[in-house]
Enzyme design. Structure first.
Site, PDB file in Angstrom:
ATOM      1  N   GLY A  78       0.849  -1.176   0.000  1.00 35.45           N
ATOM      2  CA  GLY A  78       0.000   0.000   0.000  1.00 35.45           C
ATOM      3  C   GLY A  78       0.888   1.231   0.000  1.00 35.45           C
ATOM      4  O   GLY A  78       2.069   1.157  -0.369  1.00 35.45           O
ATOM      5  N   CYS A 108       4.467  -6.028  -2.603  1.00 37.10           N
ATOM      6  CA  CYS A 108       3.985  -4.863  -3.341  1.00 37.10           C
ATOM      7  C   CYS A 108       4.902  -3.648  -3.138  1.00 37.10           C
ATOM      8  O   CYS A 108       6.074  -3.691  -3.460  1.00 37.10           O
ATOM      9  CB  CYS A 108       2.534  -4.589  -2.947  1.00 37.10           C
ATOM     10  SG  CYS A 108       1.620  -3.589  -4.123  1.00 37.10           S
ATOM     11  N   HIS A 109       4.374  -2.555  -2.569  1.00 37.12           N
ATOM     12  CA  HIS A 109       5.161  -1.340  -2.318  1.00 37.12           C
ATOM     13  C   HIS A 109       6.010  -1.435  -1.047  1.00 37.12           C
ATOM     14  O   HIS A 109       6.774  -0.530  -0.750  1.00 37.12           O
ATOM     15  CB  HIS A 109       4.228  -0.124  -2.178  1.00 37.12           C
ATOM     16  CG  HIS A 109       3.626   0.325  -3.464  1.00 37.12           C
ATOM     17  ND1 HIS A 109       2.484  -0.247  -3.967  1.00 37.12           N
ATOM     18  CD2 HIS A 109       3.991   1.302  -4.336  1.00 37.12           C
ATOM     19  CE1 HIS A 109       2.167   0.353  -5.110  1.00 37.12           C
ATOM     20  NE2 HIS A 109       3.067   1.294  -5.360  1.00 37.12           N
ATOM     21  N   ALA A 110       5.890  -2.521  -0.302  1.00 35.53           N
ATOM     22  CA  ALA A 110       6.624  -2.644   0.959  1.00 35.53           C
ATOM     23  C   ALA A 110       8.129  -2.716   0.761  1.00 35.53           C
ATOM     24  O   ALA A 110       8.889  -2.495   1.700  1.00 35.53           O
ATOM     25  CB  ALA A 110       6.137  -3.864   1.735  1.00 35.53           C
ATOM     26  N   GLY A 111       8.583  -2.978  -0.455  1.00 37.96           N
ATOM     27  CA  GLY A 111      10.008  -2.997  -0.747  1.00 37.96           C
ATOM     28  C   GLY A 111      10.692  -1.671  -0.459  1.00 37.96           C
ATOM     29  O   GLY A 111      11.918  -1.608  -0.302  1.00 37.96           O
TER      30      GLY A 111
END
Length: 175
Positions: A78, A108-111
């Site tokens: 997110g 997802c965007h947690a990288g």
């Protein structure tokens, strides 16, 4: 009944605009396997709102936690990770858990959080295509696969990949 992860304690981060499924699906799967899951936000007791408005109450503040108390970190995606990556204690917890050889899993965007924690260089990983360039520029080897496991890091692309993501986390933690 004891689950496969009954001796494990798992940390997850939360902030507003987290991806609802990417927090709740892993949280519930890990609990189903017997793990103790701690959801940490900037404020203990605060109710955060997901991208799709589902609420999540932080049962701890990341400022009060010790990385040594956890077996793994699972970071939901997110837009919350873009805010969380600016928090010194989020980066410290992430880096310390990782450097102690424990699992760091992101989807997802947690990288963005492993990038800011400085732990992604040289690792094969995946993400939403939206942060592919960020990961590559930080030194990751990006691949477009549902789940990628490289040493003590597991990554995934999107909510549709959650079954594979959670299976990989559980398999890693029962080794």
């Amino acid at each position: 009944m004891k689950g496969k992860l009954s001796d494990k304690k798992i940390l997850m981060f939360v902030d507003d605009l987290y991806e609802d499924l990417e927090l709740w699906y892993p949280k519930l799967r890990m609990i189903e396997e017997g793990a103790d899951v701690i959801i940490a936000g900037k404020e203990k007791g605060k109710i955060y709102s997901g991208k799709h408005t589902y609420p999540c109450k932080a049962n701890a503040s990341f400022d009060e936690l010790n990385d040594k108390d956890f077996n793994a970190l699972i970071i939901p995606g997110g837009f919350a990770p873009d805010k969380l990556r600016r928090e010194e204690n989020v980066l410290k917890l992430t880096k310390n858990i990782f450097n102690s050889g424990k699992l760091v899993a992101h989807i997802c965007h947690a990288g963005w959080i492993p990038i800011s924690a400085g732990i992604i260089k040289g690792f094969r990983c995946t993400s939403t295509p939206g942060i592919k360039d960020d990961l590559i520029n930080a030194g990751a080897i990006w691949v477009d696969e549902p789940v990628v496991a490289d040493r003590n890091m597991i990554s995934s692309r999107r909510p549709d990949d959650l079954p594979d993501f959670c299976r990989a986390i559980i398999d890693y933690l029962i080794k």
